[in-house]
Motif scaffolding. Structure first.
Motif, PDB file in Angstrom:
ATOM      1  N   THR A  53       0.800  -1.221   0.000  1.00 17.73           N
ATOM      2  CA  THR A  53       0.000   0.000   0.000  1.00 17.73           C
ATOM      3  C   THR A  53       0.828   1.265   0.000  1.00 17.73           C
ATOM      4  O   THR A  53       0.418   2.276  -0.548  1.00 17.73           O
ATOM      5  N   ILE A  54       2.017   1.248   0.644  1.00 14.44           N
ATOM      6  CA  ILE A  54       2.848   2.451   0.687  1.00 14.44           C
ATOM      7  C   ILE A  54       4.287   2.052   0.464  1.00 14.44           C
ATOM      8  O   ILE A  54       4.650   0.889   0.576  1.00 14.44           O
ATOM      9  N   PRO A  55       5.157   3.004   0.143  1.00 16.39           N
ATOM     10  CA  PRO A  55       6.569   2.687  -0.098  1.00 16.39           C
ATOM     11  C   PRO A  55       7.345   2.567   1.193  1.00 16.39           C
ATOM     12  O   PRO A  55       6.979   3.117   2.214  1.00 16.39           O
ATOM     13  N   ALA A  56       8.439   1.857   1.129  1.00 13.93           N
ATOM     14  CA  ALA A  56       9.353   1.784   2.271  1.00 13.93           C
ATOM     15  C   ALA A  56      10.319   2.941   2.160  1.00 13.93           C
ATOM     16  O   ALA A  56      11.422   2.817   1.647  1.00 13.93           O
ATOM     17  N   ALA A  57       9.882   4.108   2.613  1.00 18.84           N
ATOM     18  CA  ALA A  57      10.671   5.328   2.449  1.00 18.84           C
ATOM     19  C   ALA A  57      11.732   5.426   3.532  1.00 18.84           C
ATOM     20  O   ALA A  57      11.667   6.253   4.426  1.00 18.84           O
ATOM     21  N   ILE A  58      12.698   4.518   3.484  1.00 15.73           N
ATOM     22  CA  ILE A  58      13.776   4.523   4.466  1.00 15.73           C
ATOM     23  C   ILE A  58      15.103   4.406   3.733  1.00 15.73           C
ATOM     24  O   ILE A  58      15.184   3.867   2.636  1.00 15.73           O
ATOM     25  N   PHE A  59      16.117   4.933   4.328  1.00 17.11           N
ATOM     26  CA  PHE A  59      17.442   4.898   3.721  1.00 17.11           C
ATOM     27  C   PHE A  59      17.899   3.457   3.524  1.00 17.11           C
ATOM     28  O   PHE A  59      17.885   2.643   4.439  1.00 17.11           O
ATOM     29  N   GLY A  60      18.317   3.147   2.312  1.00 18.09           N
ATOM     30  CA  GLY A  60      18.785   1.805   2.019  1.00 18.09           C
ATOM     31  C   GLY A  60      17.679   0.862   1.628  1.00 18.09           C
ATOM     32  O   GLY A  60      17.932  -0.269   1.259  1.00 18.09           O
ATOM     33  N   GLY A  61      16.428   1.275   1.683  1.00 15.35           N
ATOM     34  CA  GLY A  61      15.317   0.404   1.344  1.00 15.35           C
ATOM     35  C   GLY A  61      14.826   0.650  -0.071  1.00 15.35           C
ATOM     36  O   GLY A  61      15.163   1.638  -0.714  1.00 15.35           O
ATOM     37  N   GLU A  62      14.014  -0.263  -0.552  1.00 18.64           N
ATOM     38  CA  GLU A  62      13.430  -0.109  -1.871  1.00 18.64           C
ATOM     39  C   GLU A  62      12.229   0.820  -1.787  1.00 18.64           C
ATOM     40  O   GLU A  62      11.326   0.617  -0.978  1.00 18.64           O
ATOM     41  N   VAL A  63      12.211   1.841  -2.618  1.00 13.52           N
ATOM     42  CA  VAL A  63      11.159   2.840  -2.575  1.00 13.52           C
ATOM     43  C   VAL A  63      10.307   2.739  -3.825  1.00 13.52           C
ATOM     44  O   VAL A  63      10.811   2.751  -4.932  1.00 13.52           O
ATOM     45  N   LYS A  64       8.997   2.631  -3.640  1.00 13.06           N
ATOM     46  CA  LYS A  64       8.070   2.581  -4.757  1.00 13.06           C
ATOM     47  C   LYS A  64       7.510   3.983  -5.000  1.00 13.06           C
ATOM     48  O   LYS A  64       7.220   4.705  -4.063  1.00 13.06           O
ATOM     49  N   PRO A  65       7.327   4.371  -6.245  1.00 14.31           N
ATOM     50  CA  PRO A  65       6.902   5.743  -6.546  1.00 14.31           C
ATOM     51  C   PRO A  65       5.426   5.973  -6.284  1.00 14.31           C
ATOM     52  O   PRO A  65       4.633   6.139  -7.195  1.00 14.31           O
ATOM     53  N   LEU A  66       5.037   5.977  -5.009  1.00 19.37           N
ATOM     54  CA  LEU A  66       3.639   6.211  -4.664  1.00 19.37           C
ATOM     55  C   LEU A  66       3.507   7.454  -3.790  1.00 19.37           C
ATOM     56  O   LEU A  66       2.874   8.437  -4.180  1.00 19.37           O
ATOM     57  N   ILE A  67       4.114   7.450  -2.621  1.00 21.94           N
ATOM     58  CA  ILE A  67       4.069   8.618  -1.731  1.00 21.94           C
ATOM     59  C   ILE A  67       5.433   9.283  -1.654  1.00 21.94           C
ATOM     60  O   ILE A  67       5.535  10.499  -1.677  1.00 21.94           O
ATOM     61  N   ALA A  68       6.487   8.509  -1.554  1.00 20.58           N
ATOM     62  CA  ALA A  68       7.843   9.061  -1.501  1.00 20.58           C
ATOM     63  C   ALA A  68       8.579   8.624  -2.762  1.00 20.58           C
ATOM     64  O   ALA A  68       9.164   7.549  -2.800  1.00 20.58           O
ATOM     65  N   PRO A  87       2.519  18.209  -1.660  1.00 16.15           N
ATOM     66  CA  PRO A  87       2.200  17.215  -2.701  1.00 16.15           C
ATOM     67  C   PRO A  87       3.231  16.087  -2.744  1.00 16.15           C
ATOM     68  O   PRO A  87       4.434  16.322  -2.818  1.00 16.15           O
ATOM     69  N   GLY A  88       2.737  14.856  -2.663  1.00 19.08           N
ATOM     70  CA  GLY A  88       3.612  13.685  -2.643  1.00 19.08           C
ATOM     71  C   GLY A  88       4.013  13.246  -1.259  1.00 19.08           C
ATOM     72  O   GLY A  88       4.515  12.138  -1.081  1.00 19.08           O
ATOM     73  N   TYR A  89       3.832  14.122  -0.253  1.00 21.93           N
ATOM     74  CA  TYR A  89       4.211  13.808   1.121  1.00 21.93           C
ATOM     75  C   TYR A  89       3.071  14.261   2.029  1.00 21.93           C
ATOM     76  O   TYR A  89       3.060  15.403   2.502  1.00 21.93           O
ATOM     77  N   LEU A  90       2.114  13.366   2.258  1.00 23.63           N
ATOM     78  CA  LEU A  90       0.891  13.723   2.965  1.00 23.63           C
ATOM     79  C   LEU A  90       1.171  14.259   4.366  1.00 23.63           C
ATOM     80  O   LEU A  90       0.540  15.216   4.812  1.00 23.63           O
ATOM     81  N   LEU A  91       2.137  13.642   5.081  1.00 22.44           N
ATOM     82  CA  LEU A  91       2.482  14.076   6.439  1.00 22.44           C
ATOM     83  C   LEU A  91       3.851  14.730   6.498  1.00 22.44           C
ATOM     84  O   LEU A  91       4.425  14.874   7.578  1.00 22.44           O
ATOM     85  N   GLY A  92       4.383  15.126   5.367  1.00 17.27           N
ATOM     86  CA  GLY A  92       5.652  15.818   5.333  1.00 17.27           C
ATOM     87  C   GLY A  92       6.845  14.882   5.336  1.00 17.27           C
ATOM     88  O   GLY A  92       6.711  13.662   5.221  1.00 17.27           O
ATOM     89  N   THR A  93       8.036  15.467   5.451  1.00 16.38           N
ATOM     90  CA  THR A  93       9.281  14.695   5.474  1.00 16.38           C
ATOM     91  C   THR A  93      10.092  15.075   6.711  1.00 16.38           C
ATOM     92  O   THR A  93       9.846  16.100   7.350  1.00 16.38           O
ATOM     93  N   ASP A  94      11.075  14.230   7.034  1.00 13.34           N
ATOM     94  CA  ASP A  94      11.931  14.521   8.181  1.00 13.34           C
ATOM     95  C   ASP A  94      13.193  15.249   7.734  1.00 13.34           C
ATOM     96  O   ASP A  94      13.298  15.692   6.588  1.00 13.34           O
ATOM     97  N   TYR A  95      14.162  15.340   8.642  1.00 13.88           N
ATOM     98  CA  TYR A  95      15.362  16.122   8.351  1.00 13.88           C
ATOM     99  C   TYR A  95      16.250  15.485   7.298  1.00 13.88           C
ATOM    100  O   TYR A  95      17.185  16.124   6.789  1.00 13.88           O
TER     101      TYR A  95
END
Length: 332
Positions: A53-68, A87-95
């Motif tokens: 359902t969502i991408p694994a938006a973590i460093f070193g992980g596989e990211v799918k082009p859905l939210i991140a 847009p593209g980041y419903l709850l924003g991003t971290d540092y």
């Protein structure tokens, strides 16, 4: 239909229920417990199907082009610390430019894994130890309970912190043999294996006391004496008569203890002794961003709210189960 007929019909319906059906009926009437159960089911579904359902938006992980849509290495400086609603980041991003929604939802796996494994370990070890102690001769029972009292003398959280510090040191130094296998398993699980070990070392002692007390109460009942008179052995009595009658209160007790397991994991991750970065954990997310809470409050508040809601849901469900399995409320 008259009031008397409605009352008679209701009493007939109550008499026709099994104890489990009656407990489930009382749980549904407990609004807070029902809402907590629904929320926990939703959290479990998120944890199970988060990969699809969502991408694994973590460093070193596989990211799918859905939210991140971008990998951490491709994130520009201007895409970091984005506010919710971008847009593209419903709850924003971290540092570091990682999607907070993805990491928060992936954090449910850590919390639920800790909760389920710690509860199961505590339930299995505590039930086994408590039932054996309750059925054992007096001298053996006293010796087993004095051992439990001795373990109660250890400050649990300090002991867990020392174990985690030792495990982290062994993991960094490297090891061979059985310890090396454990280190490899811990690395494959993102640092969760040693958490399971640390939380399962002493958390069963409260369950052992409860199981022993319930066993001592049940084994004095008439149906136990009848089973003995018919030639039933201790093993058959335990599985056919004792365990089904003490399992309800033990499950309720473990449900009420789950918020403590989740909070302990979050605390250990907060002080750097929990999961291994970049594995997303709510405690680790708060630890990484709390220093900038005045400037970028959403980075700490979002995982904090998720942690608070999950622990509250388990507390509400535990209260509902306690009322549902209360024999004094049967038929109400």
């Amino acid at each position: 239909m008259s009031a008397k007929k409605r009352r008679d019909a209701r009493e007939e319906e109550v008499r026709g229920r099994s104890p489990l059906q009656d407990a489930f009926h009382r749980l549904l009437k407990h609004r807070a417990g029902t809402l907590g159960g629904i929320f926990i089911i939703l959290v479990i579904l998120v944890a199970l199907f988060v990969d699809t359902t969502i991408p694994a938006a973590i460093f070193g992980g596989e990211v799918k082009p859905l939210i991140a849509p971008k990998h951490f290495a491709e994130v520009s400086f201007f895409e970091r610390d984005l506010p919710p609603g971008t847009p593209g980041y419903l709850l924003g991003t971290d540092y570091l430019g990682r999607d907070i929604l993805s990491r928060t939802l992936y954090g449910t796996r850590i919390s639920l894994s800790i909760a389920i494994v710690a509860a199961l370990v505590s339930l299995v070890i505590g039930l086994t130890y408590g039932i054996i102690s309750g059925f054992a001769p007096t001298r053996v029972d006293n010796a087993m309970m004095r051992f439990v009292d001795f373990l109660y003398g250890f400050p649990l959280i300090i002991f867990v912190i020392l174990l985690q510090a030792y495990f982290k040191a062994v993991s960094r130094r490297g090891a061979t043999g059985l310890v090396g296998v454990m280190v490899n398993i811990d690395r494959a699980l993102g640092g969760m294996f040693f958490l399971f070990v640390a939380l399962g070392v002493l958390n069963w002692i409260g369950m052992a006391r409860l199981a022993r007390a319930q066993t001592l109460s049940v084994k004095q009942k008439e149906y136990i004496e009848s089973a003995r008179a018919l030639g039933a052995g201790n093993l058959r009595i335990v599985f056919r008569h004792v365990l089904p009658n003490i399992l309800g209160p033990c499950i309720v007790s473990e449900t009420l203890a789950i918020p403590g397991y989740i909070s302990t994991e979050a605390f250990l991750s907060f002080i750097g002794l929990g999961v291994t970065p970049p594995t997303p954990s709510w405690g680790l997310m708060i630890s990484e961003t709390y220093a900038a809470i005045r400037t970028y409050p959403w980075e700490s508040l979002i995982p904090g709210v998720a942690l608070a809601l999950t622990t509250l849901a388990f507390n509400f469900l535990g209260d509902g189960l306690r009322d549902a399995f209360d024999p004094r409320l049967r038929g109400t």
